[in-house]
Structures are given as structure tokens and as C-alpha cells.
Design an enzyme around this catalytic site. Structure first.
Site, PDB file in Angstrom:
ATOM      1  N   GLY A  44      46.267 150.721  52.707  1.00  8.75           N
ATOM      2  CA  GLY A  44      47.376 150.204  51.908  1.00  8.75           C
ATOM      3  C   GLY A  44      46.983 149.952  50.466  1.00  8.75           C
ATOM      4  O   GLY A  44      47.849 149.755  49.611  1.00  8.75           O
ATOM      5  N   GLY A  45      45.666 149.936  50.181  1.00  8.73           N
ATOM      6  CA  GLY A  45      45.195 149.836  48.800  1.00  8.73           C
ATOM      7  C   GLY A  45      45.597 148.556  48.103  1.00  8.73           C
ATOM      8  O   GLY A  45      45.867 147.521  48.732  1.00  8.73           O
ATOM      9  N   LYS A  56      55.062 139.788  45.910  1.00  8.11           N
ATOM     10  CA  LYS A  56      56.487 139.590  46.214  1.00  8.11           C
ATOM     11  C   LYS A  56      56.682 138.562  47.327  1.00  8.11           C
ATOM     12  O   LYS A  56      57.685 137.841  47.364  1.00  8.11           O
ATOM     13  CB  LYS A  56      57.151 140.918  46.567  1.00  8.11           C
ATOM     14  CG  LYS A  56      57.736 141.613  45.363  1.00  8.11           C
ATOM     15  CD  LYS A  56      56.731 142.366  44.523  1.00  8.11           C
ATOM     16  CE  LYS A  56      56.470 141.835  43.183  1.00  8.11           C
ATOM     17  NZ  LYS A  56      55.536 142.665  42.374  1.00  8.11           N
ATOM     18  N   GLY A 277      46.267 143.964  31.980  1.00  5.44           N
ATOM     19  CA  GLY A 277      46.398 145.396  32.242  1.00  5.44           C
ATOM     20  C   GLY A 277      45.432 145.870  33.311  1.00  5.44           C
ATOM     21  O   GLY A 277      44.638 145.081  33.845  1.00  5.44           O
ATOM     22  N   ARG A 278      45.533 147.145  33.636  1.00  2.00           N
ATOM     23  CA  ARG A 278      44.693 147.715  34.691  1.00  2.00           C
ATOM     24  C   ARG A 278      44.093 149.028  34.197  1.00  2.00           C
ATOM     25  O   ARG A 278      44.689 149.724  33.371  1.00  2.00           O
ATOM     26  CB  ARG A 278      45.517 147.937  35.972  1.00  2.00           C
ATOM     27  CG  ARG A 278      46.009 146.606  36.548  1.00  2.00           C
ATOM     28  CD  ARG A 278      46.785 146.783  37.832  1.00  2.00           C
ATOM     29  NE  ARG A 278      46.013 147.309  38.929  1.00  2.00           N
ATOM     30  CZ  ARG A 278      45.193 146.589  39.704  1.00  2.00           C
ATOM     31  NH1 ARG A 278      45.032 145.290  39.479  1.00  2.00           N
ATOM     32  NH2 ARG A 278      44.542 147.152  40.703  1.00  2.00           N
ATOM     33  N   ASP A 318      47.471 155.693  40.382  1.00  2.00           N
ATOM     34  CA  ASP A 318      47.060 154.992  39.160  1.00  2.00           C
ATOM     35  C   ASP A 318      45.961 155.704  38.382  1.00  2.00           C
ATOM     36  O   ASP A 318      45.701 155.354  37.229  1.00  2.00           O
ATOM     37  CB  ASP A 318      46.566 153.575  39.515  1.00  2.00           C
ATOM     38  CG  ASP A 318      47.712 152.616  39.798  1.00  2.00           C
ATOM     39  OD1 ASP A 318      48.881 153.062  39.796  1.00  2.00           O
ATOM     40  OD2 ASP A 318      47.443 151.421  40.024  1.00  2.00           O
ATOM     41  N   HIS A 451      83.288 144.755  47.821  1.00  2.00           N
ATOM     42  CA  HIS A 451      83.541 143.472  47.152  1.00  2.00           C
ATOM     43  C   HIS A 451      83.308 142.339  48.142  1.00  2.00           C
ATOM     44  O   HIS A 451      83.680 142.464  49.301  1.00  2.00           O
ATOM     45  CB  HIS A 451      84.990 143.407  46.652  1.00  2.00           C
ATOM     46  CG  HIS A 451      85.313 142.101  45.994  1.00  2.00           C
ATOM     47  ND1 HIS A 451      84.864 141.791  44.726  1.00  2.00           N
ATOM     48  CD2 HIS A 451      86.005 141.028  46.439  1.00  2.00           C
ATOM     49  CE1 HIS A 451      85.266 140.571  44.425  1.00  2.00           C
ATOM     50  NE2 HIS A 451      85.969 140.081  45.439  1.00  2.00           N
TER      51      HIS A 451
END
Ligand code: FAD
Length: 475
Positions: A44-45, A56, A277-278, A318, A451
Site C-alpha cells: 500500500g506504500g 483522512k 514537500g516530497r 511519485d 434534491h
């Protein structure tokens, strides 16, 4: 080969089991390729273990606690007590459920899993060192390889993450208790998300940021909504200051900052979270042994098939140059690389990539801003729907922010949109679909929306851009 090495072969070797790598491995296996996935830490890193998911989880839990304690207007009188250790173990359960799910999915799809660190021996084989003393190593020969080794947080000189009071985002997400005073260096999305969560959990949060506002890259009217709300939550901002050093003072830490003009300031805190940052992790694979080149920042440059300068070695996630460091981008790139490796004519050609910031309120953006549309030669048609005119937003008690839609005046094609407000991270999916499908303002405006929902605000923004809004004044 060292003594004890065994050597095996695979059609596709994927290095790194984050959202780039594990998705690539599953898709390659689905296409019938003999696929091996090697991971040195956790399935899952960063995303599942130290990034998207745990952050989250905390953002949701801290918001729940905060909302319950501030809902007197709705007739709810509560003073929630936060048990950080229980919250942490709930977060860990969420993470464990997802990471074990990734492992099971890989196995069920026939992916061979190897735990260890892969380093290129040459452009067709890697040595995998298994973790721990005496665990040995093995050599795997591959026909094609997908490098998905991710990123790590950037360190500021002098602020070593190994020092106890200095936190990376990973340390913050593993915290055992809420610090009384937290100094956050950096007001990008990670700094802002964590500042908001810790403020809601009761920490006294101070942010220092080199630039003059929060969330660089977002339009002022979007980021200012988030900054104002953070200030309401008690977060204090100091712009134009960079962290230059720190020293311990009893159990506290004193952080020194400096402006461009050399003015200094100091802040006392229990912990300092550095979120500036990364940077790509391309130094773990001995890339040069395979002839792989990186740019000056360490990223791999790829073509739209995700191929590096060595044609049968792909890079996704990344580690890829000029590509947003986002989980969903890595996964999409992983699918492209795997399908291309399987001989399909796959290419990365997303019309627009949505991005979300899970602050309070959230931000969701996709495609072009009005200024970008103008710069690209379009005459933009822009429509806006403020959430304070949305019935559903009122019933949630969250009416800050707006939906803005940007389209081409001539053709009506939706070019992008910016949402700041409740559930913006979910709502932006509708705009992303509109951009990707080449939908027009009329398509969005004439789609019947349920709605009362927040999604009606997307429809209303499209109607507003056409001068036909019912619930706001047309401009
Ligand atoms: C606090 C935080 C919050 C975030 N929130 C979001 C969000 O809300 N939405 C979003 O889209 N993105 C978010 N991100 C970014 C997201 O986590 C990354 O974009 C994503 O994880 C990148 O995926 P990846 O597969 O490229 O790399 P990673 O997830 O970093 O995975 C790379 C893997 O490769 C392994 N590895 C490295 N070298 C080797 C080697 N030589 N051999 C074997 N294995 C190796 C590593 O152990 C790691 O598990 C967040 C990041 C952080 C830090």
C-alpha cells in the site's frame, strides 16, 4: 551471485507496492503476464500506510469530535473527550484492513509477492535483499520492469526527522498524543490538512510559511476560504518566514525563523512538523546499473507510455517527472505501464487530473482556471454557485465556499472547475467526468440532479455560466 542466492525469472517485475506499483502489478497479472511485485516496507506504500488513508482517518475523526462539540445551534450540547490512543488504534485498523486487502488482491490475481529491497544489477535483473539479519537475497531476472518506488518528505537542513521533537507527516500520523503546542513548517496541502486536524483535536497550532499565503498554486478566492476557517479554528499563520533552526528547551523546542530580509523570530512548541514537500525515492534501486537516468531532482522522465530512457523499464507514481504526486495519478500511470507492457497501445492521455485538499472546508479542482483558459486562447464562460445558496449545504451547517465552472464560451465545452466547500473532494468527480467526456455546460445544466444535494451546486454553476441559474442571480 553471492552464496545462497537463488535466481528466478519473471515477465514483469514491479518495484514498490504503493498505489502506483500494486495497481500496475494487478493489471499486468490480469493481462496474463507472469508478474512479481517486490516491496521493502508495507503493502500500500505511503498512501495507505503513512499518507492519504491515515491522514483522512484523523481528519474525519477530528472533525467529528469538533462538530459534536460545536453544534449548540442545532441543539446538540456535547463536550467530546478525545481518547487519542483509541483513535490511533481505529486508524491503524483502517490501515491494516486496506493493506491486507492489497496483499490479498495481489495474490488472488496471481501476482508473486516478494518482501525486500530491489536493486538493479543491470537492465534485466535485480538483486532483492530480504529485510533483517541473515534473511538472504535473491536475484530476479525480468523482461520488463515497472519502478514505483514513491517519495519521501523533504528535510530542511538541521531538522532531522530522527530527532524526537521534529516530526515528518509520517511521525505526526503515528503520534501517541496530541501536542499542546504544534509548530507546522509549510502551508502546502499536507501542512494545512494536518494543522486543521490537530487544531480540532485541541492543539494550539502555529504555521510558518516562506510564501505569503497558504496552499500555493490555488487561486486566492479558493485558498482564502480555507485560511480564514483555519484561523477561526485558532491556527496562527506567519507568512514570509522560513524555519532556520531549532534548539531544545526543557521538554519544549524553540524554532528559529528568518525572513528574506534577515528578520528573525522564534516560536516555542512541543513538536515541530516539517511539511515542505516530497522528493522522489530513486536512490534505493541503484538505477545507474540499469542505465536509468534521473533529472537533477532525482525524478525519472518518461514518455506517455510511462517508459523511461531504457525502453523496457517503466516508471510510475511519485518518481515520475512533471507529474502530480498524487495516488490516483500513480495508479493511472501504473495501469498504462502494465497495459503497454502487455503489448496494448496504452498511453497516459488524461484530459484533466482532479486534485483534492481535505482541509475544512475541502478543495476540489480539475482542469483549467479562468486565467488558464484565457492563456490557452479560450474565451471563458464562468459560472458560480455559492454554497450559502444551497439548501443541502444549509442543512449540513457548512455554507462556506462555492462551485465554479469554467467553460469555452464558443463551444460550451467544460474546461475545468474549482470547488471550495463541503464535500468538494467528492463533488469534483462530476466536473472531472465532464472535462474527460467533453461535456458542455448544457450537458451539466440539463442533467437532472437529486434534491437536496450538494451536487446541485455543480448544476447551478453550469446554469449560471449560461445565464440561466434559478437559485442565484445570473451575472
Ligand atoms: C500525509 C500525506 C497525505 C497524502 N494525501 C493524499 C491524498 O489525499 N490524495 C492523494 O492522491 N495523494 C495523497 N498523498 C500522496 C500519495 O501518498 C502519493 O502520491 C502516493 O503514495 C504515491 O504512490 P507511489 O506508488 O508512487 O509511491 P508510494 O506510495 O510512496 O510507494 C512506494 C513504495 O515503494 C517501496 N520501495 C521504495 N524503494 C524500494 C525498493 N528499492 N525495493 C522495494 N520497495 C521499495 C516503498 O517502501 C513504498 O512502499 C499524501 C501523502 C502524504 C505524505
Amino acid at each position: 551471485m553471492v552464496v545462497g542466492d537463488i535466481s528466478t525469472g519473471t515477465e514483469v517485475l514491479v518495484i514498490g507496492a504503493g498505489p502506483g506499483g500494486y495497481v500496475a502489478a494487478i493489471r499486468a497479472a490480469q493481462r496474463g503476464l507472469d508478474t512479481t511485485l517486490v516491496e521493502r516496507d508495507a503493502y500500500g506504500g505511503t498512501c495507505l500506510n503513512h499518507g492519504c488513508i491515515p491522514s483522512k482517518a484523523y481528519i474525519t475523526a477530528s472533525s467529528l469530535a469538533h462538530e459534536a462539540g460545536t453544534a449548540e445551534e442545532m441543539g446538540i450540547h456535547a463536550d467530546p473527550a478525545v481518547d487519542m490512543s483509541q483513535m490511533r488504534s481505529w486508524k491503524d485498523d483502517v490501515v491494516d484492513g486496506l493493506t491486507s486487502g492489497v496483499e490479498k488482491l495481489c495474490k488472488a490475481n496471481g501476482v508473486n509477492l516478494i518482501e525486500g529491497t530491489a536493486r538493479f544489477k543491470d537492465d534485466s535483473s535485480v538483486r532483492i535483499e530480504h529485510g533483517g539479519e541473515g534473511q538472504g537475497s535473491e536475484t530476479v531476472e525480468f523482461e520488463r520492469c515497472i519502478v514505483a518506488t514513491g517519495s519521501r518528505p523533504v528535510q530542511i537542513p538541521g531538522f532531522e526527522f530522527t530527532d524526537d521533537p521534529v516530526w515528518s507527516s509520517r511521525d505526526a500520523l503515528a503520534a501517541e498524543s496530541v501536542p499542546d503546542e504544534l509548530l507546522v513548517v509549510g502551508a502546502g496541502y499536507i501542512g494545512m490538512e494536518l494543522s486543521t486536524a490537530f487544531a480540532k483535536l485541541g492543539a494550539d497550532v502555529t504555521v510558518v510559511e516562506m510564501l505569503e499565503d497558504v496552499l500555493p498554486g490555488y487561486e486566492d478566492d479558493v485558498s482564502s476560504v480555507v485560511r480564514k476557517r483555519a484561523e477561526e479554528l485558532g491556527v496562527k499563520f506567519n507568512f514570509g518566514e522560513g524555519a532556520s533552526g531549532w534548539s531544545p528547551d526543557g521538554d519544549d523546542v524553540v524554532v528559529e525563523t528568518e525572513t528574506e530580509d534577515g528578520e528573525t523570530a522564534s516560536y516555542r512548541a512541543d513538536k515541530v512538523l516539517v511539511a515542505v514537500g516530497r522528493s522522489p525515492v530513486t536512490d534505493t534501486v541503484d538505477a545507474e546499473n540499469a542505465g536509468l537516468e534521473t533529472d537533477e531532482k532525482g525524478f525519472f522522465e518518461t514518455d506517455d507510455r510511462m517508459r523511461t530512457n531504457v525502453e523496457h523499464i517503466y516508471a510510475v507514481g511519485d518518481v515520475v517527472a512533471d507529474s502530480p504526486m498524487l495516488a490516483h495519478v500513480g495508479s493511472k500511470e501504473g495501469i498504462v505501464a502494465a497495459e503497454h507492457a502487455a503489448g496494448e497501445p496504452a498511453a497516459y492521455d488524461a484530459q484533466a487530473v482532479p486534485a483534492a485538499v481535505f482541509t475544512d472546508p475541502e478543495i476540489g479542482t480539475v482542469g483549467m482556471t479562468e486565467a488558464e483558459a484565457e492563456e490557452a486562447g479560450f474565451t471563458p464562460a464562468v459560472g458560480k454557485m455559492p454554497f450559502n445558496a444551497s439548501g443541502r449545504a444549509m442543512t449540513t451547517g457548512h455554507t462556506e465556499g462555492f462551485v465554479r465552472i469554467v467553460a469555452d464560451e464558443d463551444s460550451g465545452f467544460v474546461l475545468g472547475g474549482q470547488i471550495v466547500g463541503p464535500e468538494a473532494s467528492e463533488l469534483v468527480a462530476e466536473l472531472a467526468l465532464a472535462v474527460e467526456m467533453g461535456a458542455t455546460l448544457e450537458d451539466v445544466a440539463s442533467t437532472v440532479h437529486t434534491h437536496p444535494t450538494l451536487a446541485e451546486a455543480v448544476m447551478e454553476a453550469a446554469e449560471n455560466a449560461r445565464g440561466e441559474a434559478i437559485h442565484t442571480l445570473n451575472r
